[in-house]
Design an enzyme around this catalytic site. Structure first.
Site, PDB file in Angstrom:
ATOM      1  N   ASN A  78       0.829  -1.195   0.000  1.00 44.27           N
ATOM      2  CA  ASN A  78       0.000   0.000   0.000  1.00 44.27           C
ATOM      3  C   ASN A  78       0.869   1.254   0.000  1.00 44.27           C
ATOM      4  O   ASN A  78       1.833   1.347   0.760  1.00 44.27           O
ATOM      5  CB  ASN A  78      -0.910   0.014   1.230  1.00 44.27           C
ATOM      6  CG  ASN A  78      -1.677   1.313   1.367  1.00 44.27           C
ATOM      7  OD1 ASN A  78      -1.418   2.101   2.259  1.00 44.27           O
ATOM      8  ND2 ASN A  78      -2.609   1.559   0.468  1.00 44.27           N
ATOM      9  N   GLY A  80       0.264   5.161   0.770  1.00 49.54           N
ATOM     10  CA  GLY A  80      -0.694   6.109   1.318  1.00 49.54           C
ATOM     11  C   GLY A  80      -0.009   7.409   1.662  1.00 49.54           C
ATOM     12  O   GLY A  80       1.215   7.533   1.577  1.00 49.54           O
ATOM     13  N   TYR A  82       0.183   9.844   4.838  1.00 45.07           N
ATOM     14  CA  TYR A  82      -0.124  10.052   6.253  1.00 45.07           C
ATOM     15  C   TYR A  82       0.932  10.983   6.827  1.00 45.07           C
ATOM     16  O   TYR A  82       2.129  10.728   6.700  1.00 45.07           O
ATOM     17  CB  TYR A  82      -0.126   8.714   7.007  1.00 45.07           C
ATOM     18  CG  TYR A  82      -0.760   7.578   6.238  1.00 45.07           C
ATOM     19  CD1 TYR A  82      -2.095   7.659   5.828  1.00 45.07           C
ATOM     20  CD2 TYR A  82      -0.039   6.444   5.891  1.00 45.07           C
ATOM     21  CE1 TYR A  82      -2.682   6.629   5.096  1.00 45.07           C
ATOM     22  CE2 TYR A  82      -0.617   5.410   5.172  1.00 45.07           C
ATOM     23  CZ  TYR A  82      -1.948   5.510   4.771  1.00 45.07           C
ATOM     24  OH  TYR A  82      -2.515   4.491   4.044  1.00 45.07           O
ATOM     25  N   ARG A  83       0.485  12.032   7.474  1.00 52.90           N
ATOM     26  CA  ARG A  83       1.405  13.070   7.945  1.00 52.90           C
ATOM     27  C   ARG A  83       2.329  12.538   9.040  1.00 52.90           C
ATOM     28  O   ARG A  83       1.952  11.638   9.805  1.00 52.90           O
ATOM     29  CB  ARG A  83       0.614  14.275   8.463  1.00 52.90           C
ATOM     30  CG  ARG A  83       0.015  14.050   9.851  1.00 52.90           C
ATOM     31  CD  ARG A  83      -0.914  15.170  10.259  1.00 52.90           C
ATOM     32  NE  ARG A  83      -1.169  15.144  11.692  1.00 52.90           N
ATOM     33  CZ  ARG A  83      -2.252  15.634  12.268  1.00 52.90           C
ATOM     34  NH1 ARG A  83      -3.210  16.176  11.537  1.00 52.90           N
ATOM     35  NH2 ARG A  83      -2.395  15.594  13.584  1.00 52.90           N
ATOM     36  N   GLN A 100      -7.743   3.814   7.415  1.00 52.31           N
ATOM     37  CA  GLN A 100      -6.902   3.974   6.237  1.00 52.31           C
ATOM     38  C   GLN A 100      -6.121   2.679   6.037  1.00 52.31           C
ATOM     39  O   GLN A 100      -5.845   1.939   6.989  1.00 52.31           O
ATOM     40  CB  GLN A 100      -5.947   5.154   6.424  1.00 52.31           C
ATOM     41  CG  GLN A 100      -6.665   6.502   6.510  1.00 52.31           C
ATOM     42  CD  GLN A 100      -5.724   7.619   6.938  1.00 52.31           C
ATOM     43  OE1 GLN A 100      -4.921   7.441   7.845  1.00 52.31           O
ATOM     44  NE2 GLN A 100      -5.831   8.763   6.287  1.00 52.31           N
ATOM     45  N   HIS A 101      -5.730   2.401   4.800  1.00 53.52           N
ATOM     46  CA  HIS A 101      -5.172   1.081   4.503  1.00 53.52           C
ATOM     47  C   HIS A 101      -3.843   0.808   5.193  1.00 53.52           C
ATOM     48  O   HIS A 101      -3.645  -0.269   5.768  1.00 53.52           O
ATOM     49  CB  HIS A 101      -5.021   0.906   2.988  1.00 53.52           C
ATOM     50  CG  HIS A 101      -6.328   0.669   2.296  1.00 53.52           C
ATOM     51  ND1 HIS A 101      -6.559   0.987   0.974  1.00 53.52           N
ATOM     52  CD2 HIS A 101      -7.499   0.140   2.747  1.00 53.52           C
ATOM     53  CE1 HIS A 101      -7.792   0.665   0.642  1.00 53.52           C
ATOM     54  NE2 HIS A 101      -8.387   0.158   1.701  1.00 53.52           N
ATOM     55  N   GLU A 143      -0.941   0.512  -5.589  1.00 55.70           N
ATOM     56  CA  GLU A 143      -0.882   1.847  -6.178  1.00 55.70           C
ATOM     57  C   GLU A 143       0.222   1.962  -7.226  1.00 55.70           C
ATOM     58  O   GLU A 143       0.085   2.695  -8.217  1.00 55.70           O
ATOM     59  CB  GLU A 143      -0.664   2.901  -5.087  1.00 55.70           C
ATOM     60  CG  GLU A 143      -1.904   3.267  -4.296  1.00 55.70           C
ATOM     61  CD  GLU A 143      -2.260   2.278  -3.197  1.00 55.70           C
ATOM     62  OE1 GLU A 143      -3.288   2.451  -2.527  1.00 55.70           O
ATOM     63  OE2 GLU A 143      -1.482   1.311  -3.018  1.00 55.70           O
ATOM     64  N   GLU A 192      -4.989  21.137   8.903  1.00 62.50           N
ATOM     65  CA  GLU A 192      -5.300  20.074   7.952  1.00 62.50           C
ATOM     66  C   GLU A 192      -6.019  20.587   6.692  1.00 62.50           C
ATOM     67  O   GLU A 192      -6.305  21.769   6.547  1.00 62.50           O
ATOM     68  CB  GLU A 192      -6.142  18.992   8.641  1.00 62.50           C
ATOM     69  CG  GLU A 192      -5.301  17.897   9.278  1.00 62.50           C
ATOM     70  CD  GLU A 192      -4.630  16.993   8.245  1.00 62.50           C
ATOM     71  OE1 GLU A 192      -4.974  17.104   7.048  1.00 62.50           O
ATOM     72  OE2 GLU A 192      -3.788  16.175   8.643  1.00 62.50           O
TER      73      GLU A 192
END
Length: 346
Positions: A78, A80, A82-83, A100-101, A143, A192
């Site tokens: 995966n 993704g 993410y902060r 979330q994955h 992805e 955000e």
């Protein structure tokens, strides 16, 4: 594609790329290996991580990037977004929301078994990397394969120095490490994508850094998220619209188009459709909310096929003059929310 391509055409091109994925290829080295720093020499403070907004809890190094994790059972990889915030020279703290994955892999697989999860953060390089990392593809879709479909040629991947994860070889910077079970450290707050600083400082997964590799004179890409159409809003508008449009088509809904507009990105969806039978709007809403793409959506507006979902004036006109305020608006209670919702009670 032409810079002036209409948004619905961009959405269709994204869908087509997903139907024709191209698997990545492994290479022995790449620009990201020009400098290799491991062990005690790792120092995150040597990278130009900014304090992005006034009031942020620290310096955020991961705001426009790809976090890379691998499912230990299926081998699914995966990507993704993410902060993560610098804690000290070799530690990061990251916000990992459970549905979330990447976080699902951490919480449901590694932590549940008492094992550390390896990770990599790829920053910069080919713009398609951040584009696809911020998408909402279904689980078990790689992805990197879809990124190849978008580029019409494979992504080149190179192996990390301290784990077996594969990262884009043309990245500017790659950060490698592990997340050990149940280790938490304070992170946040952070301004955000909603335009609000909504998450209080709290305990979040600790990322221990084992290595940093980077190009000569690397460029640290970042996003200053907030009000307006930033990078995330623009790209998610395309990817989420595409994912939801596919879901509705696959279920036989005669949909004209789907718009996740940048100004309401992630949290709202506009669907333009024929009305084949009564109450189809309820069915459309259930399909969207039952998908990964719709997990954050609070507002779903369903309009007739003669309304262009990308034209907000048309949509507003339809809502004001065609929606019965008593019978045409439905509230679904006790649904999923998320940590970043600005309207949540503290």
């Amino acid at each position: 594609m032409d810079p002036d391509t209409p948004p619905q055409e961009l959405v269709e091109a994204y869908i087509e790329a997903g139907k024709n994925p191209i698997k990545p290829i492994e290479v022995s080295t790449g620009p990201v290996k020009e400098n290799i720093i491991v062990g005690d020499d790792v120092d995150l403070f040597k990278l130009p991580a900014p304090v992005v907004h006034g009031g942020d809890g620290g310096r955020y190094i991961s705001t426009w990037h790809a976090c890379i994790h691998q499912d230990p059972d299926s081998g699914w990889v995966n990507w993704g977004m993410y902060r993560s915030m610098i804690v000290d020279k070799n530690k990061l703290a990251g916000l990992l929301i459970p549905y979330q994955h990447g976080p699902m892999i951490l919480y449901q697989k590694y932590e549940a078994r008492g094992k550390a999860m390896p990770f990599a953060i790829a920053i910069g390089g080919d713009p398609v990397v951040a584009f696809i990392a911020s998408s909402y593809l279904p689980a078990y879709v790689n992805e990197a394969d879809v990124a190849g479909g978008i580029r019409k040629e494979p992504i080149e991947l190179v192996k990390c120095e301290t784990n077996d994860l594969m990262v884009p070889a043309t990245s500017e910077i790659v950060i490698e490490g592990e997340i050990r079970p149940h280790e938490r450290v304070e992170e946040g707050p952070f301004g955000e994508f909603t335009g609000f600083r909504t998450t209080e400082r709290g305990g979040r997964p600790l990322h221990r850094i084992k290595a940093i590799t980077h190009r000569n004179n690397p460029i640290l890409t970042m996003s200053c998220m907030g009000m307006g159409c930033d990078e995330y809003a623009a790209l998610v508008s395309v990817t989420l619209s595409g994912e939801m449009l596919q879901i509705l088509r696959q279920n036989g809904i005669p949909v004209r188009g789907v718009c996740v507009h940048p100004w309401g990105n992630t949290l709202s969806t506009i669907v333009s459709t024929k009305v084949p039978y009564a109450n189809v709007a309820h069915q459309i809403s259930s399909m969207i909310w039952g998908s990964k793409a719709g997990v954050y959506v609070h507002w779903i507006i369903v309009v007739d096929e003669n309304v262009d979902p990308w034209n907000l004036e048309d949509v507003f006109h339809a809502v004001v003059f065609q929606c019965n305020p008593q019978d045409g608006i439905h509230v679904y209670k006790r649904t999923l929310g998320m940590t970043l919702d600005p309207f949540l009670t503290p």
